[in-house]
Design an enzyme around this catalytic site. Structure first.
Site, PDB file in Angstrom:
ATOM      1  CE1 TYR A   1      -3.587   2.610   0.529  1.00 41.55           C
ATOM      2  CE2 TYR A   1      -2.357   3.288   2.474  1.00 41.55           C
ATOM      3  CZ  TYR A   1      -3.369   3.510   1.550  1.00 41.55           C
ATOM      4  OH  TYR A   1      -4.141   4.651   1.646  1.00 41.55           O
TER       5      TYR A   1
ATOM      6  CE  LYS B   1      -3.340   5.289  -1.844  1.00 42.66           C
ATOM      7  NZ  LYS B   1      -4.380   5.809  -2.736  1.00 42.66           N
TER       8      LYS B   1
HETATM    9  N1  LIG Z   1      -9.512   6.035   5.160  1.00 43.58           N
HETATM   10  C1  LIG Z   1      -8.313   6.527   5.459  1.00 43.58           C
HETATM   11  O1  LIG Z   1      -7.971   6.719   6.660  1.00 43.58           O
HETATM   12  C2  LIG Z   1      -7.350   6.900   4.378  1.00 43.58           C
HETATM   13  C3  LIG Z   1      -6.110   7.424   4.768  1.00 43.58           C
HETATM   14  C4  LIG Z   1      -5.213   7.785   3.773  1.00 43.58           C
HETATM   15  C5  LIG Z   1      -5.564   7.641   2.445  1.00 43.58           C
HETATM   16  N2  LIG Z   1      -6.766   7.121   2.098  1.00 43.58           N
HETATM   17  C6  LIG Z   1      -7.085   7.011   0.661  1.00 43.58           C
HETATM   18  O2  LIG Z   1      -8.398   7.512   0.421  1.00 43.58           O
HETATM   19  C7  LIG Z   1      -8.973   6.867  -0.717  1.00 43.58           C
HETATM   20  C8  LIG Z   1     -10.341   6.317  -0.372  1.00 43.58           C
HETATM   21  O3  LIG Z   1     -10.159   5.359   0.668  1.00 43.58           O
HETATM   22  P1  LIG Z   1     -11.320   4.856   1.617  1.00 43.58           P
HETATM   23  O4  LIG Z   1     -10.757   4.817   2.980  1.00 43.58           O
HETATM   24  O5  LIG Z   1     -12.567   5.605   1.347  1.00 43.58           O
HETATM   25  O6  LIG Z   1     -11.438   3.349   1.102  1.00 43.58           O
HETATM   26  P2  LIG Z   1     -12.642   2.305   0.984  1.00 43.58           P
HETATM   27  O7  LIG Z   1     -13.715   2.610   1.948  1.00 43.58           O
HETATM   28  O8  LIG Z   1     -12.014   0.973   1.006  1.00 43.58           O
HETATM   29  O9  LIG Z   1     -13.181   2.587  -0.498  1.00 43.58           O
HETATM   30  C9  LIG Z   1     -12.405   2.258  -1.577  1.00 43.58           C
HETATM   31  C10 LIG Z   1     -13.154   2.654  -2.827  1.00 43.58           C
HETATM   32  O10 LIG Z   1     -12.358   2.302  -3.978  1.00 43.58           O
HETATM   33  C11 LIG Z   1     -13.172   1.557  -4.856  1.00 43.58           C
HETATM   34  N3  LIG Z   1     -12.375   0.654  -5.664  1.00 43.58           N
HETATM   35  C12 LIG Z   1     -11.480  -0.256  -5.242  1.00 43.58           C
HETATM   36  N4  LIG Z   1     -10.950  -0.921  -6.290  1.00 43.58           N
HETATM   37  C13 LIG Z   1     -11.542  -0.416  -7.395  1.00 43.58           C
HETATM   38  C14 LIG Z   1     -11.436  -0.684  -8.779  1.00 43.58           C
HETATM   39  N5  LIG Z   1     -10.626  -1.642  -9.261  1.00 43.58           N
HETATM   40  N6  LIG Z   1     -12.181   0.039  -9.635  1.00 43.58           N
HETATM   41  C15 LIG Z   1     -13.015   0.995  -9.185  1.00 43.58           C
HETATM   42  N7  LIG Z   1     -13.179   1.303  -7.885  1.00 43.58           N
HETATM   43  C16 LIG Z   1     -12.445   0.601  -7.009  1.00 43.58           C
HETATM   44  C17 LIG Z   1     -14.143   0.823  -3.964  1.00 43.58           C
HETATM   45  O11 LIG Z   1     -15.246   0.377  -4.736  1.00 43.58           O
HETATM   46  P3  LIG Z   1     -16.130  -0.923  -4.351  1.00 43.58           P
HETATM   47  O12 LIG Z   1     -17.204  -0.437  -3.416  1.00 43.58           O
HETATM   48  O13 LIG Z   1     -16.653  -1.393  -5.657  1.00 43.58           O
HETATM   49  O14 LIG Z   1     -15.201  -1.921  -3.710  1.00 43.58           O
HETATM   50  C18 LIG Z   1     -14.488   1.919  -2.965  1.00 43.58           C
HETATM   51  O15 LIG Z   1     -15.429   2.815  -3.509  1.00 43.58           O
HETATM   52  C19 LIG Z   1      -7.977   5.776  -1.120  1.00 43.58           C
HETATM   53  O16 LIG Z   1      -7.193   6.247  -2.189  1.00 43.58           O
HETATM   54  C20 LIG Z   1      -7.121   5.589   0.124  1.00 43.58           C
HETATM   55  O17 LIG Z   1      -5.843   5.112  -0.166  1.00 43.58           O
HETATM   56  C21 LIG Z   1      -7.670   6.727   3.036  1.00 43.58           C
END
Ligand SMILES: NC(=O)c1ccc[n+]([C@@H]2O[C@H](COP(=O)([O-])OP(=O)(O)OC[C@H]3O[C@@H](n4cnc5c(N)ncnc54)[C@H](OP(=O)(O)O)[C@@H]3O)[C@@H](O)[C@H]2O)c1
Length: 290
Positions: free
Chosen positions: A186, A190
């Site tokens: 991961y 990034k």
């Molecule tokens: N949450 C945190 O604390 C945090 C911290 C730092 C960075 N981030 C970043 O923020 C962003 C969103 O993360 P999140 O926490 O909201 O994650 P999440 O709840 O796991 O959601 C991930 C999203 O990505 C979609 N996705 C995954 N693989 C895909 C693919 N092949 N094609 C199209 N869509 C796809 C998923 O769709 P499905 O519903 O279809 O699976 C879901 O909508 C990410 O880039 C993550 O790295 C998050």
């Protein structure tokens, strides 16, 4: 009439939990980017999701008056679907796009709580390699093809901003200083994504397209609600290090809070101010936690 495309609009940061606390943890996840950006009726908000019907249904049920929301189906790893989503976007907007927000990512528990050695010990090389590709293919390669598909329309837009949602875990320094040995794939994906934005930024500066990588901070998306005792212990260890890094850190944001901070920062950044290709936090700095 600014237009936005957001990938990963089905859940997590693509959605928000506010205003629905009576629902179960999973169901409480509503629209984050989609909800916040569509509040302004002059915005056109296009959400890309892997499975459109449930998301279309939720828009109908939960945001019934928002006629400015469009949901398109495209898996990031499906080139043809992404290209179709780009042309469908152009049909909706009249041929241009202002903002492309690459929010979707492959996020798996696979490497989340293990050191490289622990991962190698628990996986065959075949599994290890497959997971490496899952992270890199979706979080790096697919973002490049996403840009390729949407750039012709971004070039015709007014804002010309491309934002990748990155992570503080992609920062070499915090990983080094705090001995973060977990999430090798991961974090590497990034870090590579940050470089992708530098390269695209270097090429498209002359065309006025701003490329950015931004960390949303720690956001509660419910993804850590079912951890094993070992995973829970590792999470506590990491959280303690976060608190050491930022003693004022009180816990994760709600998705919509993080979105508001990121969009407010995004509004302030420009090529003219020297921000091309920057990798920043939601605060607009290199502080990954408040
Ligand atoms: N949450 C945190 O604390 C945090 C911290 C730092 C960075 N981030 C970043 O923020 C962003 C969103 O993360 P999140 O926490 O909201 O994650 P999440 O709840 O796991 O959601 C991930 C999203 O990505 C979609 N996705 C995954 N693989 C895909 C693919 N092949 N094609 C199209 N869509 C796809 C998923 O769709 P499905 O519903 O279809 O699976 C879901 O909508 C990410 O880039 C993550 O790295 C998050």
């Amino acid at each position: 009439m600014p237009s936005y495309v957001i990938t990963g609009a089905s859940r997590g940061i693509g959605v928000s939990k506010s205003g629905s606390r009576h629902l179960s943890t999973t169901d409480r996840h509503q629209w984050g980017f989609v909800q916040h950006l569509s509040e302004d009726p002059s915005n056109t908000v296009i959400g890309l999701v892997r499975n459109a019907p449930p998301t279309i249904e939720r828009v109908k049920n939960e945001l019934p008056d928002r006629k400015n929301i469009h949901i398109l189906q495209a898996d990031l790893n499906d080139d043809a679907a992404i290209r179709k989503a780009a042309t469908d976007t152009a049909s909706i907007t009249g041929g241009s796009l202002d903002y492309l927000i690459g929010n979707a990512a492959y996020l798996a528990l696979y490497d989340q709580f293990d050191s490289p050695g622990e991962l190698l010990a628990k996986s065959s090389h075949e599994v290890f390699t497959k997971e490496f590709h899952n992270f890199m293919d979706t979080n790096v390669l697919a973002q490049i093809f996403l840009y390729e598909a949407f750039l012709p329309f971004i070039l015709k837009g007014k804002a010309k901003k491309v934002l990748s949602i990155s992570s503080g875990m992609g920062d070499l320094e915090i990983n080094r200083e705090y001995d973060f040995d977990h999430a090798i794939f991961y974090s590497s994906s990034k870090a590579a994504l940050n470089m992708v934005n530098v390269k695209f930024g270097a090429q498209y500066k002359k065309d006025g397209v701003l490329f950015l990588s931004m960390c949303p901070g720690m956001v509660d998306t419910g993804s850590f609600s079912k951890l094993s005792p070992t995973q829970g212990a590792k999470l506590q260890e990491v959280t303690a290090k976060f608190q050491q890094y930022s003693p004022s850190f009180t816990g994760p944001y709600e998705p919509v809070e993080a979105v508001k901070k990121m969009t407010s920062t995004l509004d302030k950044l420009s090529i003219e101010n020297g921000d091309q290709g920057k990798y920043l936090s939601h605060l607009g700095t290199k502080r990954w936690l408040p």
